[in-house]
Design a protein around this motif. Structure first.
Motif, PDB file in Angstrom:
ATOM      1  N   LEU A   1       0.827  -1.207   0.000  1.00  0.00           N
ATOM      2  CA  LEU A   1       0.000   0.000   0.000  1.00  0.00           C
ATOM      3  C   LEU A   1       0.858   1.253   0.000  1.00  0.00           C
ATOM      4  O   LEU A   1       0.606   2.199  -0.767  1.00  0.00           O
ATOM      5  CB  LEU A   1      -0.924  -0.011   1.220  1.00  0.00           C
ATOM      6  CG  LEU A   1      -1.860   1.187   1.351  1.00  0.00           C
ATOM      7  CD1 LEU A   1      -2.822   1.260   0.186  1.00  0.00           C
ATOM      8  CD2 LEU A   1      -2.615   1.120   2.682  1.00  0.00           C
ATOM      9  N   ASP A   2       1.875   1.297   0.839  1.00  0.00           N
ATOM     10  CA  ASP A   2       2.769   2.462   0.880  1.00  0.00           C
ATOM     11  C   ASP A   2       3.446   2.683  -0.467  1.00  0.00           C
ATOM     12  O   ASP A   2       3.546   3.819  -0.953  1.00  0.00           O
ATOM     13  CB  ASP A   2       3.844   2.269   1.961  1.00  0.00           C
ATOM     14  CG  ASP A   2       3.303   2.521   3.358  1.00  0.00           C
ATOM     15  OD1 ASP A   2       2.133   2.919   3.461  1.00  0.00           O
ATOM     16  OD2 ASP A   2       4.043   2.302   4.327  1.00  0.00           O
ATOM     17  N   SER A   3       3.924   1.604  -1.071  1.00  0.00           N
ATOM     18  CA  SER A   3       4.610   1.724  -2.361  1.00  0.00           C
ATOM     19  C   SER A   3       3.673   2.254  -3.435  1.00  0.00           C
ATOM     20  O   SER A   3       4.062   3.094  -4.258  1.00  0.00           O
ATOM     21  CB  SER A   3       5.177   0.366  -2.776  1.00  0.00           C
ATOM     22  OG  SER A   3       6.108  -0.111  -1.828  1.00  0.00           O
ATOM     23  N   LEU A   4       2.429   1.784  -3.447  1.00  0.00           N
ATOM     24  CA  LEU A   4       1.456   2.230  -4.444  1.00  0.00           C
ATOM     25  C   LEU A   4       1.140   3.710  -4.279  1.00  0.00           C
ATOM     26  O   LEU A   4       1.157   4.474  -5.255  1.00  0.00           O
ATOM     27  CB  LEU A   4       0.178   1.400  -4.325  1.00  0.00           C
ATOM     28  CG  LEU A   4      -0.977   1.822  -5.250  1.00  0.00           C
ATOM     29  CD1 LEU A   4      -0.568   1.672  -6.714  1.00  0.00           C
ATOM     30  CD2 LEU A   4      -2.228   1.004  -4.942  1.00  0.00           C
ATOM     31  N   VAL A   5       0.865   4.138  -3.049  1.00  0.00           N
ATOM     32  CA  VAL A   5       0.511   5.535  -2.823  1.00  0.00           C
ATOM     33  C   VAL A   5       1.696   6.449  -3.113  1.00  0.00           C
ATOM     34  O   VAL A   5       1.548   7.519  -3.725  1.00  0.00           O
ATOM     35  CB  VAL A   5       0.009   5.733  -1.374  1.00  0.00           C
ATOM     36  CG1 VAL A   5      -0.259   7.213  -1.101  1.00  0.00           C
ATOM     37  CG2 VAL A   5      -1.250   4.920  -1.128  1.00  0.00           C
ATOM     38  N   LEU A   6       2.895   6.039  -2.702  1.00  0.00           N
ATOM     39  CA  LEU A   6       4.076   6.858  -2.958  1.00  0.00           C
ATOM     40  C   LEU A   6       4.342   6.960  -4.458  1.00  0.00           C
ATOM     41  O   LEU A   6       4.721   8.021  -4.962  1.00  0.00           O
ATOM     42  CB  LEU A   6       5.287   6.262  -2.240  1.00  0.00           C
ATOM     43  CG  LEU A   6       6.571   7.114  -2.285  1.00  0.00           C
ATOM     44  CD1 LEU A   6       6.367   8.420  -1.532  1.00  0.00           C
ATOM     45  CD2 LEU A   6       7.745   6.348  -1.695  1.00  0.00           C
ATOM     46  N   MET A   7       4.130   5.872  -5.196  1.00  0.00           N
ATOM     47  CA  MET A   7       4.320   5.903  -6.642  1.00  0.00           C
ATOM     48  C   MET A   7       3.328   6.858  -7.304  1.00  0.00           C
ATOM     49  O   MET A   7       3.687   7.648  -8.178  1.00  0.00           O
ATOM     50  CB  MET A   7       4.152   4.509  -7.229  1.00  0.00           C
ATOM     51  CG  MET A   7       4.345   4.440  -8.736  1.00  0.00           C
ATOM     52  SD  MET A   7       3.548   3.002  -9.479  1.00  0.00           S
ATOM     53  CE  MET A   7       1.810   3.460  -9.308  1.00  0.00           C
ATOM     54  N   LEU A   8       2.048   6.818  -6.887  1.00  0.00           N
ATOM     55  CA  LEU A   8       1.039   7.726  -7.439  1.00  0.00           C
ATOM     56  C   LEU A   8       1.379   9.177  -7.116  1.00  0.00           C
ATOM     57  O   LEU A   8       1.200  10.072  -7.950  1.00  0.00           O
ATOM     58  CB  LEU A   8      -0.341   7.362  -6.906  1.00  0.00           C
ATOM     59  CG  LEU A   8      -0.882   5.992  -7.333  1.00  0.00           C
ATOM     60  CD1 LEU A   8      -2.220   5.708  -6.653  1.00  0.00           C
ATOM     61  CD2 LEU A   8      -1.025   5.914  -8.844  1.00  0.00           C
ATOM     62  N   ALA A   9       1.879   9.421  -5.916  1.00  0.00           N
ATOM     63  CA  ALA A   9       2.292  10.780  -5.553  1.00  0.00           C
ATOM     64  C   ALA A   9       3.465  11.235  -6.405  1.00  0.00           C
ATOM     65  O   ALA A   9       3.540  12.405  -6.804  1.00  0.00           O
ATOM     66  CB  ALA A   9       2.655  10.833  -4.069  1.00  0.00           C
ATOM     67  N   ALA A  10       4.390  10.315  -6.699  1.00  0.00           N
ATOM     68  CA  ALA A  10       5.540  10.663  -7.533  1.00  0.00           C
ATOM     69  C   ALA A  10       5.101  10.989  -8.958  1.00  0.00           C
ATOM     70  O   ALA A  10       5.629  11.922  -9.582  1.00  0.00           O
ATOM     71  CB  ALA A  10       6.551   9.514  -7.535  1.00  0.00           C
TER      72      ALA A  10
END
Length: 395
Positions: free
Chosen positions: A152-161
């Protein structure tokens, strides 16, 4: 000994202050959004009993916001690399009782798996160790740890990037292009590739290098091209657009009738003219080819009659037929400044297919134009004159 010690000194950072601030602000925004989203999900009762953020995510933020063009920072790398490493770490923790053995093995297996699936992401090694050494909360979460917080953290951080980098004009994810596009859409290589570094040359060098290079192939191609331009400038000296451009420029306005524009092209025996606004800022280019591209001229039968009808000055309004320059000119235009080195025109005219490039002054107003013939003359002049100003031996 002194040379050996110098190896510990860091190389100067090439990033500007603006780029450094961009990376810092991106990491702040990305990690904050990730924390808030995960907290909201836990608050809704979706995932409970696991930490909101994990330390290795800070390393992911460095890659995604400070070096977003890196192959190690792409979406597949962060999503698959982090999640896969978490699964391997949890497996090692459950099957190997001794953490001193489980942790190193988890790190090694995670690297091997990321290599195999082409998702190498350095923080994944830290996540594998976290799965083993993260404490009671991580141990109790088991394989659920790979879903949240890691996945979940990786997905949200990727979308933010994706949102932040593109909003700040840094393309993300980085797209890979096998070859440079040819302006004429033929099977021939682009002119720059025929005499310069080709994609297969870069591929061969990367294979011989036999190590992970934290630079994308397209970025490496761009660096090589820029190095070639710098080498040309060093060899042939400073020849700017202001030195070779035509200053008495024939230009038209958006509302210039097609018949008048065509007559200007014929009278001055030119192939293209800039289209300017009242402040003499370039808004487009109109060429003889733009007249030929009219849908009314698609067939050759009766071509001359239809062409004359196209450019004839009309006395009545016809919404289905173009009447002024602005209706047929291309919407995109590329300009250069007076101080631009002529070497920078080579990719524009050779690879991008521009036949004419308008030149603007310090206030972004039209001051000249450079045709392909002007560029050829400039390159010939540069080939005769050495950097010191003396005639070269090749002459």
């Amino acid at each position: 000994m002194r040379d050996w010690l110098r190896g510990f000194m860091p190389a100067p950072m090439g990033a500007s202050l603006t780029e450094r601030l961009r990376g810092c602000c991106g990491a702040l925004a990305g990690l904050l959004v990730t924390g808030l989203v995960c907290t909201w999900l836990v608050g809704q009762g979706t995932f409970q009993g696991t930490p909101m953020l994990i330390a290795p995510l800070g390393a992911s933020a460095v890659l995604l916001f400070a070096v977003p063009a890196s192959p190690l920072a792409q979406p597949w790398s962060i999503l698959a690399g982090n999640t896969l490493s978490a699964l391997i770490g949890v497996t090692c923790a459950q099957w190997i009782p001794d953490p001193l053995l489980a942790a190193p093995l988890a790190g090694a297996l995670a690297i091997g798996a990321m290599f195999a699936l082409r998702c190498l992401h350095p923080p994944g090694g830290a996540i594998a160790l976290t799965a083993v050494l993260g404490g009671q909360a991580v141990t109790e979460a088991g394989y659920h740890f790979a879903l949240t917080p890691v996945g979940l953290d990786s997905l949200v951080l990727m979308l933010a990037a994706i949102a932040f980098n593109n909003a700040t004009r840094r393309p993300y994810p980085a797209h890979h292009h096998a070859t440079r596009p040819h302006p004429h859409q033929t099977a021939d290589r682009s002119p720059m590739e025929r005499v310069g570094v080709r994609p297969e040359d870069l591929d061969a060098v990367l294979r011989d290098y036999d190590a992970v290079l934290d630079v994308g192939r397209d970025d490496l191609d761009s660096l090589v091209q820029k190095a070639e331009m710098h080498a040309y400038r060093r060899r042939f000296g400073e020849i700017t657009c202001a030195d070779v451009m035509s200053r008495d420029v024939v230009a038209v306005r958006y509302g210039t009738p097609l018949a008048e524009a065509w007559m200007l092209l014929r009278r001055h025996d030119i192939r293209a003219m800039p289209v300017i606004d009242p402040a003499r800022r370039v808004i487009g280019m109109i060429s003889d080819l733009d007249f030929m591209r009219s849908p009314e001229l698609d067939h050759y039968d009766g071509f001359e009659a239809r062409f004359r009808q196209l450019i004839r000055r009309l006395t009545t309004l016809h919404a289905d037929r173009p009447e002024v320059v602005g209706q047929i000119m291309p919407r995109s235009v590329r300009t250069v400044t007076e101080g631009t080195h002529v070497a920078e025109l080579v990719p524009l005219m050779a690879d991008a297919g521009f036949r004419h490039v308008p030149v603007v002054d310090g206030e972004d107003r039209l001051s000249g134009i450079i045709a392909q013939s002007d560029l050829i003359a400039a390159l010939y002049r540069g080939g005769l004159v050495a950097p010191t100003g003396s005639v070269s031996a090749a002459a």
